[in-house]
Design an enzyme around this catalytic site. Structure first.
Site, mmCIF file in Angstrom:
data_model
loop_
_atom_site.group_PDB
_atom_site.id
_atom_site.type_symbol
_atom_site.label_atom_id
_atom_site.label_comp_id
_atom_site.label_asym_id
_atom_site.label_seq_id
_atom_site.Cartn_x
_atom_site.Cartn_y
_atom_site.Cartn_z
ATOM 1 N N GLU A 112 3.463 16.563 -11.919
ATOM 2 C CA GLU A 112 2.137 16.152 -12.415
ATOM 3 C C GLU A 112 1.453 17.327 -13.098
ATOM 4 O OE1 GLU A 112 -0.175 13.936 -9.527
ATOM 5 O OE2 GLU A 112 1.601 12.909 -8.824
ATOM 6 N N HIS A 238 -9.947 11.508 -14.117
ATOM 7 C CA HIS A 238 -8.514 11.289 -14.343
ATOM 8 C C HIS A 238 -8.348 10.809 -15.779
ATOM 9 C CE1 HIS A 238 -4.404 9.993 -13.888
ATOM 10 N NE2 HIS A 238 -4.388 10.431 -12.643
ATOM 11 N N ARG A 284 -5.774 18.429 -15.554
ATOM 12 C CA ARG A 284 -6.503 17.197 -15.882
ATOM 13 C C ARG A 284 -7.764 17.399 -16.701
ATOM 14 N NH1 ARG A 284 -5.955 13.939 -10.295
ATOM 15 N NH2 ARG A 284 -3.718 13.738 -10.561
ATOM 16 N N HIS A 345 -12.675 10.393 -10.818
ATOM 17 C CA HIS A 345 -11.527 10.197 -9.924
ATOM 18 C C HIS A 345 -11.680 10.900 -8.582
ATOM 19 C CE1 HIS A 345 -7.351 9.502 -8.896
ATOM 20 N NE2 HIS A 345 -7.102 10.800 -8.806
ATOM 21 N N ARG A 380 -9.118 20.442 -8.993
ATOM 22 C CA ARG A 380 -8.051 20.189 -8.017
ATOM 23 C C ARG A 380 -6.710 20.021 -8.709
ATOM 24 N NH1 ARG A 380 -5.735 15.168 -5.907
ATOM 25 N NH2 ARG A 380 -7.019 14.162 -7.471
HETATM 26 P P1 FAD Z 1 -10.553 7.495 1.992
HETATM 27 O O1 FAD Z 1 -9.114 7.226 1.996
HETATM 28 O O2 FAD Z 1 -11.296 7.135 0.765
HETATM 29 O O3 FAD Z 1 -11.220 6.743 3.213
HETATM 30 C C1 FAD Z 1 -12.621 6.751 3.371
HETATM 31 C C2 FAD Z 1 -12.974 5.829 4.508
HETATM 32 O O4 FAD Z 1 -14.342 6.014 4.865
HETATM 33 C C3 FAD Z 1 -12.840 4.349 4.188
HETATM 34 O O5 FAD Z 1 -12.307 3.722 5.329
HETATM 35 C C4 FAD Z 1 -14.281 3.889 3.971
HETATM 36 O O6 FAD Z 1 -14.503 2.537 4.241
HETATM 37 C C5 FAD Z 1 -14.962 4.743 5.009
HETATM 38 N N1 FAD Z 1 -16.402 4.913 4.798
HETATM 39 C C6 FAD Z 1 -17.048 5.468 3.753
HETATM 40 N N2 FAD Z 1 -18.375 5.453 3.966
HETATM 41 C C7 FAD Z 1 -18.566 4.860 5.171
HETATM 42 C C8 FAD Z 1 -19.696 4.540 5.942
HETATM 43 N N3 FAD Z 1 -20.949 4.809 5.537
HETATM 44 N N4 FAD Z 1 -19.529 3.913 7.132
HETATM 45 C C9 FAD Z 1 -18.278 3.594 7.580
HETATM 46 N N5 FAD Z 1 -17.166 3.881 6.885
HETATM 47 C C10 FAD Z 1 -17.302 4.512 5.700
HETATM 48 N N6 FAD Z 1 -4.534 12.196 -4.098
HETATM 49 C C11 FAD Z 1 -3.318 12.764 -3.972
HETATM 50 O O7 FAD Z 1 -3.184 13.814 -3.353
HETATM 51 N N7 FAD Z 1 -2.238 12.153 -4.516
HETATM 52 C C12 FAD Z 1 -2.302 10.992 -5.209
HETATM 53 O O8 FAD Z 1 -1.300 10.463 -5.653
HETATM 54 C C13 FAD Z 1 -3.574 10.396 -5.371
HETATM 55 N N8 FAD Z 1 -3.724 9.237 -6.084
HETATM 56 C C14 FAD Z 1 -4.953 8.641 -6.133
HETATM 57 C C15 FAD Z 1 -5.074 7.412 -6.784
HETATM 58 C C16 FAD Z 1 -6.284 6.747 -6.789
HETATM 59 C C17 FAD Z 1 -6.421 5.433 -7.496
HETATM 60 C C18 FAD Z 1 -7.404 7.322 -6.133
HETATM 61 C C19 FAD Z 1 -8.716 6.607 -6.119
HETATM 62 C C20 FAD Z 1 -7.293 8.552 -5.520
HETATM 63 C C21 FAD Z 1 -6.069 9.222 -5.512
HETATM 64 N N9 FAD Z 1 -5.924 10.452 -4.874
HETATM 65 C C22 FAD Z 1 -4.678 11.025 -4.769
HETATM 66 C C23 FAD Z 1 -7.019 11.026 -4.099
HETATM 67 C C24 FAD Z 1 -6.795 10.680 -2.621
HETATM 68 O O9 FAD Z 1 -6.252 9.384 -2.540
HETATM 69 C C25 FAD Z 1 -8.082 10.718 -1.833
HETATM 70 O O10 FAD Z 1 -8.731 11.945 -2.044
HETATM 71 C C26 FAD Z 1 -7.782 10.587 -0.338
HETATM 72 O O11 FAD Z 1 -7.035 9.418 -0.105
HETATM 73 C C27 FAD Z 1 -9.075 10.538 0.443
HETATM 74 O O12 FAD Z 1 -8.766 10.269 1.775
HETATM 75 P P2 FAD Z 1 -9.949 10.210 2.837
HETATM 76 O O13 FAD Z 1 -9.336 9.887 4.127
HETATM 77 O O14 FAD Z 1 -10.752 11.436 2.703
HETATM 78 O O15 FAD Z 1 -10.874 9.020 2.310
HETATM 79 C C1 SIN Z 2 -2.066 10.312 -9.869
HETATM 80 O O1 SIN Z 2 -1.135 9.739 -9.327
HETATM 81 O O2 SIN Z 2 -2.143 10.519 -11.087
HETATM 82 C C2 SIN Z 2 -3.202 10.779 -9.033
HETATM 83 C C3 SIN Z 2 -2.783 11.978 -8.305
HETATM 84 C C4 SIN Z 2 -3.971 12.685 -7.739
HETATM 85 O O3 SIN Z 2 -5.111 12.278 -7.913
HETATM 86 O O4 SIN Z 2 -3.741 13.714 -7.111
#
Ligand code: FAD
Ligand code: SIN
Length: 536
Positions: A112, A238, A284, A345, A380
């Site tokens: 990537e 993104h 990015r 993103h 990032r």
């Molecule tokens: P999340 O997985 O977003 O979970 C947050 C949780 O908090 C959810 O359950 C939500 O409901 C809950 N929540 C929020 N506010 C409240 C509230 N007030 N009360 C109760 N619950 C609440 N990163 C990579 O490293 N590799 C990738 O390939 C990648 N691809 C991505 C693709 C997409 C489409 C997106 C959007 C992001 C991607 N990222 C990637 C970034 C990565 O997915 C996220 O940064 C990571 O998953 C965040 O994890 P988290 O546990 O911090 O939050």
């Molecule tokens: C992607 O798959 O392009 C997202 C990866 C990331 O946000 O780290």
């Protein structure tokens, strides 16, 4: 109306679930999540997790790539520790049931933007979905954990709510006020220790890759309770969200470019050539800015990403989710390019957390996208966020286990029930959705990929106006998920713009036309915002 737990976890994404799995044996644990348990950004991750497995790669390469992309603001100690423990956590996830793609018996590694080597471990193009389901399956086997869906955390309970002064040493967390969305009531979740794992805030922007849970609730709640918030100006856009009329966002993973995908403008030119030595695989911010410039110059609504030269068989096997999605809207990536646009993103900034996951509020931990740990700095490196989330869930769990005897014995305060006296339904709900659209579009148009002082000040004035309005509305009306969302989005928008105005330079993801260069003398530091204890 009080529920009592030893440990309360807000969020069911990778950070919250990994932490829950590691501390569940200590005592009574609750996870609350505001929609369905799978409604997380984690569930949509496509590309994978960056980690060193190739013989031609090294930890030092991964560390240097992360630091270079972070533009001088990443903390080298944090980066080194996270990178070096990457392989261990990938194996841990695999042992929990995450089915990573293998080729000839070893992990298949994707490439990537910003990475000098192939190092992204993935499950085809649905890595996040596999992680989320594996963690939820493992969690279902654990005793002691209650999972509450459709429960929205409203605010962090501190001494302030118990009618006490905040001590000089700062506030402590005693749990959360939580809105039960289904039964329309606010409850106290009292807890000796709380983990904030609420994810990011992409939904603050009109165009985003994030699901609609990503409204910055954790950052807004932590700020209101007095925590230190850092680097909110660094929002990653993104480069390639699918351009379509559908409301649900859909990402076209950067791994497509890692497999040879070419960006072309509507006149057919491969515009990343000559702009950066890594062409489509430049970091990015570089690619997103190039697309932004082309769209502004041409007036086009999108550019194209072309992977058709890799052939149908390859695309179907490597990118099944993308293939299916594109076919469902009448685009066949095997024979035609995919229309794409940049979109908000990832938030590099957030609630400041140290190497044990502790924030500046006692008994409040943070992990995952809600936090700012020093890993990402001003930008990032792709696929480093899932890595950071598992690493910090682990650090926080180790600190929790080590200190649990003391945590268990801490003196709790008596917290008053939620007070709805003086509240009545003003029936002006239309303003809530209107204000939401106003902020999201202001943020997109004025606080986006390219910024200027005039745009930022204009956006700040208008967002402040909406923020004052929603604060008043919130005090006078019954709680709803829509009001809570707007209240948080308004807080995050205002903090983000204040941080952007404070950084009078361009660095990483923050690009201001009025200060187009980095200023290492004055601004090689974090932008920290802190409210002084519930007085705002
Ligand atoms: P999340 O997985 O977003 O979970 C947050 C949780 O908090 C959810 O359950 C939500 O409901 C809950 N929540 C929020 N506010 C409240 C509230 N007030 N009360 C109760 N619950 C609440 N990163 C990579 O490293 N590799 C990738 O390939 C990648 N691809 C991505 C693709 C997409 C489409 C997106 C959007 C992001 C991607 N990222 C990637 C970034 C990565 O997915 C996220 O940064 C990571 O998953 C965040 O994890 P988290 O546990 O911090 O939050
Ligand atoms: C992607 O798959 O392009 C997202 C990866 C990331 O946000 O780290």
């Amino acid at each position: 109306m009080s529920k009592e737990y030893d440990i309360l976890i807000i969020g069911s994404g990778i950070a919250g679930l990994m932490y829950a799995l590691k501390v569940s044996r200590l005592g009574k644990v609750a996870i609350i999540t505001k929609k369905n348990r799978m409604d997380t950004s984690t569930n949509y991750a496509q590309g994978g997790i960056a980690s060193v497995f190739s013989k031609t790669d090294s930890f030092e390469n991964h560390i240097q790539d992360t630091l270079r992309v972070g533009c001088g603001l990443s903390n080298p100690t944090v980066v080194k520790k996270a990178v070096e423990s990457g392989p261990k956590f990938i194996k841990e996830l695999a042992a929990l049931g995450v089915d990573f793609t293998h080729r000839r018996g070893i992990f298949d590694l994707g490439r990537e933007g910003g990475h000098s080597h192939k190092r992204v471990v993935h499950s085809a193009d649905h890595t996040g979905r596999n992680i989320e389901s594996a963690l939820l399956t493992a969690l279902a086997r654990r005793k002691n954990i209650d999972l509450y869906e459709n429960h929205t955390a409203i605010d962090i309970i501190t001494q302030y709510h118990a009618g006490r002064d905040i001590p000089r040493s700062g506030p402590s967390c005693f749990g959360m006020y939580v809105y039960d969305n289904r039964h329309d009531k606010v409850e106290i979740f009292s807890a000796r220790l709380t983990m904030l794992a609420t994810g990011g805030a992409g939904y603050v922007y009109q165009h985003t890759t994030n699901p609609d849970i990503a409204t910055g609730d954790g950052v807004a709640m932590a700020y209101r309770a007095g925590a230190k918030i850092a680097n909110l100006e660094f929002v990653q856009f993104h480069p390639t969200r699918l351009y379509s009329s559908e409301e649900e966002p859909f990402l076209i993973t950067e791994a497509v470019r890692g497999e040879g995908g070419r960006l072309i403008s509507t006149d057919g030119s491969r515009f990343m050539e000559g702009r950066h030595e890594m062409k489509e695989l430049a970091p990015r911010d570089v690619v997103a800015r190039a697309i932004d410039m082309i769209l502004k110059q041409t007036g086009d609504e999108h550019v194209y990403l072309d992977i058709s030269h890799r052939g149908r068989g390859f695309i179907e096997e490597r990118f099944p989710t993308i293939m299916n999605k594109c076919l469902s809207i009448g685009i066949d990536p095997a024979v035609e390019p995919i229309p794409v646009v940049p979109a908000a993103h990832y938030f590099c900034g957030g609630v400041m957390a140290n190497l044990t996951g502790n924030t500046s509020i006692k008994y409040l931990l943070a992990a995952g996208e809600v936090s700012c740990t020093g890993m990402h700095g001003a930008n990032r490196l792709a696929s480093n966020s899932l890595l950071e989330a598992v690493v910090y869930a682990d650090y926080a769990s180790k600190w929790t286990i080590k200190n649990f005897r003391h945590i268990k014995k801490r003196r709790m305060l008596s917290i008053p029930n939620w007070d709805e006296s003086g509240v009545f339904d003003h029936k002006e709900w239309v303003v809530v959705s209107h204000d939401l659209q106003t902020i999201r579009s202001l943020m997109w148009n004025y606080v986006g990929i390219v910024r200027s002082n005039t745009r930022l000040k204009n956006a700040l004035d208008r967002c402040n106006l909406v923020r004052r309005h929603i604060k008043k509305f919130y005090r006078q009306n019954p709680v709803t998920t829509e009001v809570l969302r707007l209240r948080n989005i308004a807080d995050v928008a205002v903090m983000l713009i204040r941080s952007a105005l404070e950084r009078r330079e361009s660095r990483g993801l923050h690009y201001n036309l009025d200060y187009p260069k980095a200023d290492n003398k004055k601004f090689r530091r974090n932008t920290v915002i802190q409210k002084h204890f519930n007085k705002d």
